[in-house]
Enzyme design. Structure first.
Site, PDB file in Angstrom:
ATOM      1  NE  ARG A  13      10.728  -5.723   3.618  1.00 11.29           N
ATOM      2  CZ  ARG A  13       9.768  -4.918   4.080  1.00 11.29           C
ATOM      3  NH1 ARG A  13       9.019  -4.224   3.246  1.00 11.29           N
ATOM      4  NH2 ARG A  13       9.551  -4.821   5.367  1.00 11.29           N
ATOM      5  NE  ARG A  28       0.391   1.317  12.708  1.00 12.11           N
ATOM      6  CZ  ARG A  28       0.973   0.516  11.817  1.00 12.11           C
ATOM      7  NH1 ARG A  28       0.652  -0.741  11.753  1.00 12.11           N
ATOM      8  NH2 ARG A  28       1.876   0.982  11.002  1.00 12.11           N
ATOM      9  NE  ARG A  48      14.018  -4.092   8.813  1.00 15.47           N
ATOM     10  CZ  ARG A  48      12.899  -3.454   8.496  1.00 15.47           C
ATOM     11  NH1 ARG A  48      12.852  -2.687   7.426  1.00 15.47           N
ATOM     12  NH2 ARG A  48      11.810  -3.577   9.231  1.00 15.47           N
ATOM     13  NE  ARG A  88       6.512  -6.354  10.479  1.00 17.03           N
ATOM     14  CZ  ARG A  88       7.203  -6.193   9.334  1.00 17.03           C
ATOM     15  NH1 ARG A  88       8.163  -7.039   9.022  1.00 17.03           N
ATOM     16  NH2 ARG A  88       6.942  -5.197   8.544  1.00 17.03           N
ATOM     17  CE  LYS A 120      -0.964   0.053   4.982  1.00 15.80           C
ATOM     18  NZ  LYS A 120       0.384  -0.490   5.275  1.00 15.80           N
TER      19      LYS A 120
END
Ligand SMILES: [Zn+2]
Length: 218
Positions: free
Chosen positions: A127, A88, A160, A171, A13
């Site tokens: 990633r 959020r 990471r 998450r 997004k």
């Protein structure tokens, strides 16, 4: 055009918000950018936010909403905004509604980006980033020329800890718990559009542009 983008980490997004902001000439607002801007400009709220960040603490809602309020009042938002990743939670959504109401404004639309869970995990877990120059890569979608090595500076790439599979699952779970009530909140106000965020960036952008076209300010 005043819109909010909802969606789990890794649904793309942020990328779409950048493109929509350019296409519709509105401002993209993400809380990360606002915090960095506030710190850089040494505004009172920015300095307050910095004091929390320096201690490794979460910046409280009141500070974040204050930054959002100041930004929305600025001249840069005259044609509207895309809020990326804010609100959020339901309390934040209520605060946002109050800020807009105080300016006699309303939200036009809330877009909920939906991508199958496995795709999100694949996007995030692939990633890799460079610890030296901060360049980012993706093992499938944007691989470096030489596996595991930064194209720009030759440093070894790292994953990471946020992007390790267990961390991603956590998450996503936190996101779903916090945001499910927010989806209902906007659904009840008849502001919500669901958007299939799977597939190529251009195809998603086409669909999104159609959803938002009625709210374009010329
Ligand atoms: Zn590098």
């Amino acid at each position: 055009m005043r819109v909010v983008f909802l969606g789990a980490p890794g649904v793309g997004k942020g990328t779409q918000a950048d493109r929509i902001a350019a296409q519709f000439q509105v401002v993209k607002i993400s809380t990360g950018d606002l915090l960095r801007e506030g710190v850089r400009n040494k505004t009172p709220l920015g300095l307050e936010a910095k004091s929390y960040m320096d201690q490794g603490k979460l910046v409280p809602d009141a500070v974040v909403i204050g930054l959002v309020r100041d930004k929305l009042s600025g001249p840069s938002c005259a044609k509207g905004f895309v809020l990326d990743g804010f609100p959020r939670t339901v309390p934040q959504a209520e605060e946002l509604g109050a800020v807009l109401a105080s300016k006699k404004l309303v939200l036009d639309r809330v877009v909920n980006f939906q991508v199958p869970r496995e795709d999100v995990i694949k996007r995030l877990s692939g990633r890799r980033s460079c610890p030296k120059c901060q360049a980012t890569f993706h093992v499938d979608f944007a691989p470096p020329k030489k596996i595991g090595i930064c194209d720009r500076c030759g440093e070894s790439l790292v994953q990471r800890s946020d992007d390790e599979r267990d961390a991603i699952e956590t998450r996503l779970k936190v996101y779903e718990e916090q945001t499910a009530p927010l989806v209902r909140f906007y659904e009840m106000r008849q502001l919500l559009s669901h958007l299939d965020g799977a597939g190529a960036v251009d195809a998603v952008f086409q669909k999104l542009s159609q959803v938002l076209a009625p709210y374009r300010v010329t």
